[in-house]
Design a protein around this motif. Structure first.
Motif, PDB file in Angstrom:
ATOM      1  N   ILE A   2       3.308   1.189  -3.174  1.00  0.00           N
ATOM      2  CA  ILE A   2       1.473   1.403  -4.831  1.00  0.00           C
ATOM      3  C   ILE A   2       2.111   3.633  -5.210  1.00  0.00           C
ATOM      4  O   ILE A   2       1.954   4.256  -5.757  1.00  0.00           O
ATOM      5  CB  ILE A   2       0.812   1.002  -4.686  1.00  0.00           C
ATOM      6  CG1 ILE A   2       1.534  -0.565  -4.991  1.00  0.00           C
ATOM      7  CG2 ILE A   2       0.058   1.862  -5.336  1.00  0.00           C
ATOM      8  CD1 ILE A   2      -0.322  -1.273  -5.213  1.00  0.00           C
TER       9      ILE A   2
ATOM     10  N   ASP B  93       5.659   5.383  -5.441  1.00  0.00           N
ATOM     11  CA  ASP B  93       5.397   5.302  -6.891  1.00  0.00           C
ATOM     12  C   ASP B  93       4.295   5.867  -8.461  1.00  0.00           C
ATOM     13  O   ASP B  93       4.621   6.430  -8.186  1.00  0.00           O
ATOM     14  CB  ASP B  93       5.166   3.831  -7.162  1.00  0.00           C
ATOM     15  CG  ASP B  93       5.479   3.440  -8.593  1.00  0.00           C
ATOM     16  OD1 ASP B  93       6.300   3.172  -8.789  1.00  0.00           O
ATOM     17  OD2 ASP B  93       4.336   3.321  -9.628  1.00  0.00           O
ATOM     18  N   THR B  94       2.640   5.998  -7.409  1.00  0.00           N
ATOM     19  CA  THR B  94       2.550   7.069  -7.867  1.00  0.00           C
ATOM     20  C   THR B  94       2.399   8.731  -7.405  1.00  0.00           C
ATOM     21  O   THR B  94       2.426   9.680  -8.847  1.00  0.00           O
ATOM     22  CB  THR B  94       1.143   6.686  -7.539  1.00  0.00           C
ATOM     23  OG1 THR B  94       0.408   5.233  -7.673  1.00  0.00           O
ATOM     24  CG2 THR B  94      -0.477   7.371  -8.036  1.00  0.00           C
TER      25      THR B  94
ATOM     26  N   LEU C  61       3.879  -5.721  -9.264  1.00  0.00           N
ATOM     27  CA  LEU C  61       3.191  -4.448  -8.474  1.00  0.00           C
ATOM     28  C   LEU C  61       3.046  -3.746  -9.063  1.00  0.00           C
ATOM     29  O   LEU C  61       2.788  -2.559  -9.517  1.00  0.00           O
ATOM     30  CB  LEU C  61       3.194  -3.480  -7.180  1.00  0.00           C
ATOM     31  CG  LEU C  61       2.876  -5.273  -6.014  1.00  0.00           C
ATOM     32  CD1 LEU C  61       3.292  -4.568  -4.376  1.00  0.00           C
ATOM     33  CD2 LEU C  61       1.294  -5.245  -6.372  1.00  0.00           C
ATOM     34  N   ASN C  62       4.532  -3.455 -10.432  1.00  0.00           N
ATOM     35  CA  ASN C  62       4.612  -2.569 -11.540  1.00  0.00           C
ATOM     36  C   ASN C  62       5.532  -1.362 -10.419  1.00  0.00           C
ATOM     37  O   ASN C  62       5.245   0.051 -10.994  1.00  0.00           O
ATOM     38  CB  ASN C  62       2.975  -1.768 -11.831  1.00  0.00           C
ATOM     39  CG  ASN C  62       4.345  -0.906 -13.260  1.00  0.00           C
ATOM     40  OD1 ASN C  62       5.219  -1.019 -13.435  1.00  0.00           O
ATOM     41  ND2 ASN C  62       3.139   0.309 -14.005  1.00  0.00           N
ATOM     42  N   VAL C  63       5.683  -1.309  -8.720  1.00  0.00           N
ATOM     43  CA  VAL C  63       6.073   0.043  -8.555  1.00  0.00           C
ATOM     44  C   VAL C  63       8.005  -0.081  -9.054  1.00  0.00           C
ATOM     45  O   VAL C  63       8.436  -1.306  -8.337  1.00  0.00           O
ATOM     46  CB  VAL C  63       6.461  -0.496  -7.179  1.00  0.00           C
ATOM     47  CG1 VAL C  63       7.270   0.993  -6.254  1.00  0.00           C
ATOM     48  CG2 VAL C  63       5.547  -0.529  -6.442  1.00  0.00           C
TER      49      VAL C  63
ATOM     50  N   ARG D 220      -3.060  -2.687  -7.043  1.00  0.00           N
ATOM     51  CA  ARG D 220      -2.781  -1.060  -7.341  1.00  0.00           C
ATOM     52  C   ARG D 220      -4.566   0.089  -7.417  1.00  0.00           C
ATOM     53  O   ARG D 220      -3.972   0.872  -7.054  1.00  0.00           O
ATOM     54  CB  ARG D 220      -1.980  -1.097  -8.812  1.00  0.00           C
ATOM     55  CG  ARG D 220      -0.236  -1.032  -8.476  1.00  0.00           C
ATOM     56  CD  ARG D 220       0.277  -0.369  -9.722  1.00  0.00           C
ATOM     57  NE  ARG D 220       0.252   0.684  -9.492  1.00  0.00           N
ATOM     58  CZ  ARG D 220       1.866   1.159  -9.451  1.00  0.00           C
ATOM     59  NH1 ARG D 220       2.523   1.034  -9.050  1.00  0.00           N
ATOM     60  NH2 ARG D 220       1.889   3.039  -9.546  1.00  0.00           N
TER      61      ARG D 220
ATOM     62  N   ARG E 154       0.987  -1.014  -0.079  1.00  0.00           N
ATOM     63  CA  ARG E 154       0.421   0.172   0.258  1.00  0.00           C
ATOM     64  C   ARG E 154       0.911   0.899   0.401  1.00  0.00           C
ATOM     65  O   ARG E 154       0.778   1.869  -0.518  1.00  0.00           O
ATOM     66  CB  ARG E 154      -0.648   0.092   1.585  1.00  0.00           C
ATOM     67  CG  ARG E 154      -2.130   0.934   1.754  1.00  0.00           C
ATOM     68  CD  ARG E 154      -1.664   2.175   1.866  1.00  0.00           C
ATOM     69  NE  ARG E 154      -2.705   3.399   1.580  1.00  0.00           N
ATOM     70  CZ  ARG E 154      -3.269   3.773   1.973  1.00  0.00           C
ATOM     71  NH1 ARG E 154      -3.846   3.311   3.433  1.00  0.00           N
ATOM     72  NH2 ARG E 154      -4.279   4.683   2.192  1.00  0.00           N
TER      73      ARG E 154
ATOM     74  N   ASP F 109      -2.263  -5.137 -10.796  1.00  0.00           N
ATOM     75  CA  ASP F 109      -3.220  -4.710 -10.953  1.00  0.00           C
ATOM     76  C   ASP F 109      -4.606  -3.809 -10.413  1.00  0.00           C
ATOM     77  O   ASP F 109      -4.891  -3.189 -10.215  1.00  0.00           O
ATOM     78  CB  ASP F 109      -3.456  -4.208 -12.716  1.00  0.00           C
ATOM     79  CG  ASP F 109      -2.785  -3.934 -13.386  1.00  0.00           C
ATOM     80  OD1 ASP F 109      -1.666  -3.140 -13.323  1.00  0.00           O
ATOM     81  OD2 ASP F 109      -2.371  -4.258 -15.002  1.00  0.00           O
TER      82      ASP F 109
ATOM     83  N   VAL G 240      -1.821   1.695 -13.571  1.00  0.00           N
ATOM     84  CA  VAL G 240      -2.218  -0.313 -14.247  1.00  0.00           C
ATOM     85  C   VAL G 240      -2.835   0.451 -15.341  1.00  0.00           C
ATOM     86  O   VAL G 240      -3.298   0.933 -16.091  1.00  0.00           O
ATOM     87  CB  VAL G 240      -3.779   0.700 -12.943  1.00  0.00           C
ATOM     88  CG1 VAL G 240      -4.638  -0.232 -13.298  1.00  0.00           C
ATOM     89  CG2 VAL G 240      -3.075   0.827 -11.667  1.00  0.00           C
TER      90      VAL G 240
END
Length: 448
Positions: free
Chosen positions: A44, A47-48, A102-104, A289, A41, A286, A398
């Motif tokens: 992510i 990262d965003t 997690l695409n982090v 996320r 949590r 995704d 995402v």
């Protein structure tokens, strides 16, 4: 753009020290076990935040520390019989693998504590020279009474903090004085030479030594979970501002809210402790996320199968709409009247302390207003909408693409699984194990 800072407890205009450049530090994991969904949590969210700052045109240098020497690591090392350094590297590697899933991917530098012992020793020595720290028979401590502003981040005074200590170490001048250097206690402990004897760094000093080395004594933003405000971040401020004589150490302190599971604090004793690896056995990265971003980063978030399923359905709704935009996006900029208010709401929300749930609501507002008539839209209007959704997809990290490729991949994995079952049934274990091992290298775990 306005950003909330825990230090001032208010939103402030995001003005950086150097124009269009952001130095961001976020407290990383202590690598003695697999990362859990609470870590997911937090990372992510940051990262965003980095993705959006870069979208706005900032050059962001994002550092995350790796605490690879700590009591928890030493204790786990003794339990497992694995040397502390090897144990730490193992879980550091697994943590970074989890983040990639997690695409982090926004961290520019993972800074290990053990790679910065020289900087730590230098900062401790300067604190001693300035009269803020002292040596005892078991370590070097920061003298809280020498820093009157201690407690300004957590908004508590020293007397209130006294009750948070279970053990009063008699070698310290004040029970609240915290360790900068811990002298060797056990011959099996990892240690480094220092002017105060063999030992290892305290927890708090590693972060300020790392950030001072890369950013200097003052920088733009520092992040972490809400649970780190005291004592960790409080001690960081105390150390850095004492050694540098400059304040504030950080202008924007950003903290993510707690993650609970079915309304309860996540805990191994409650049997509701979920690692990222366990989560991703059942859910698409995704989906998690999108679930995280559906709540504001500062707010508490409650994890449950039902809430994750709702996020899955919501994301699927966006993907089905995106699929209806049967056009290719090109480099031209197109305007669309019906898109404009929703697009404005999206970016106004992100500019308001990275309010992702409101930004997501703006996307659903667009879908509600346009889906029925979308087939009648011009190609230019569709391209404008699709271009906006591509930007939102990138900011959120995402994918809004339909999962046709993943569906095909699932079918392929099912075929491979059936082949392995036949190989095992015919006792061709070597070939079956080779297929399993190769799939694991690609990130797919198979349990027989």
């Amino acid at each position: 753009m306005d950003v909330y800072s825990t230090l001032t407890r208010s939103k402030e205009n995001f003005v950086t020290i150097n124009k269009n450049r952001v130095n961001l530090f976020v407290c990383g994991p202590t690598v003695y076990d697999d990362a859990h969904i609470g870590h997911g949590r937090t990372y992510i969210s940051f990262d965003t935040i980095k993705r959006y700052l870069e979208y706005k045109g900032y050059a962001v240098f994002y550092i995350q520390n790796i605490t690879d020497i700590d009591d928890k690591i030493i204790n786990r090392s003794k339990e497992s019989g694995i040397p502390a350094s090897i144990l730490a590297r193992k879980f550091e590697k697994r943590y970074i693998e989890d983040m990639h899933k997690l695409n982090v991917n926004g961290v520019n530098l993972f800074a290990r504590a053990t790679d910065h012992v020289d900087e730590i020793l230098d900062q401790i020595q300067r604190l001693i020279d300035k009269g803020f720290a002292y040596e005892t028979e078991d370590g070097v401590y920061f003298e809280i009474d020498k820093f009157p502003e201690f407690g300004k981040l957590s908004n508590r005074n020293v007397e209130e903090l006294e009750s948070h200590r279970d053990i009063v170490e008699t070698t310290k001048k004040n029970p609240q004085d915290f360790a900068l250097w811990k002298k060797r206690i056990d011959v099996d402990e990892p240690t480094w030479p220092s002017p105060w004897g063999e030992g290892r760094p305290g927890w708090h000093i590693e972060d300020t030594a790392i950030t001072e080395y890369y950013f200097g004594s003052q920088y733009d933003a520092h992040g972490g979970g809400l649970d780190l405000i005291f004592p960790h971040h409080e001690a960081e401020i105390t150390q850095m501002e004492a050694v540098s004589g400059k304040a504030p150490m950080v202008k924007f302190w950003l903290h993510t809210g707690f993650l609970n599971v079915n309304g309860e604090k996540m805990s191994k004793s409650l049997n509701n402790f979920i690692t990222i690896r366990e989560l991703l056995e059942d859910y698409e990265p995704d989906t998690f996320r999108f679930f995280v971003l559906s709540t504001h980063y500062r707010s508490p978030i409650d994890f449950s199968k039902e809430s994750l399923h709702q996020s899955e359905k919501s994301l699927d709704r966006i993907r089905k709409y995106y699929e209806l935009l049967d056009v290719e996006v090109d480099e031209n900029k197109y305007e669309c009247d019906v898109l404009a208010p929703h697009m404005e709401e999206f970016f106004n929300s992100m500019d308001d302390d990275f309010n992702t749930p409101k930004a997501i609501a703006a996307i659903f507002g667009l879908i509600n207003d346009t889906k029925k008539e979308l087939s009648e839209f011009s190609s230019e209007d569709k391209r404008a909408i699709k271009s906006f959704l591509d930007d939102a997809s990138h900011i959120f990290g995402v994918s809004f693409e339909a999962e046709e490729v993943n569906a095909g991949l699932d079918d392929l994995l099912n075929v491979i699984s059936e082949v392995r079952s036949e190989l095992r049934a015919s006792k061709q274990y070597d070939l079956s194990d080779k297929i399993r091992d190769e799939l694991q290298k690609l990130g797919y775990e198979i349990n027989d």
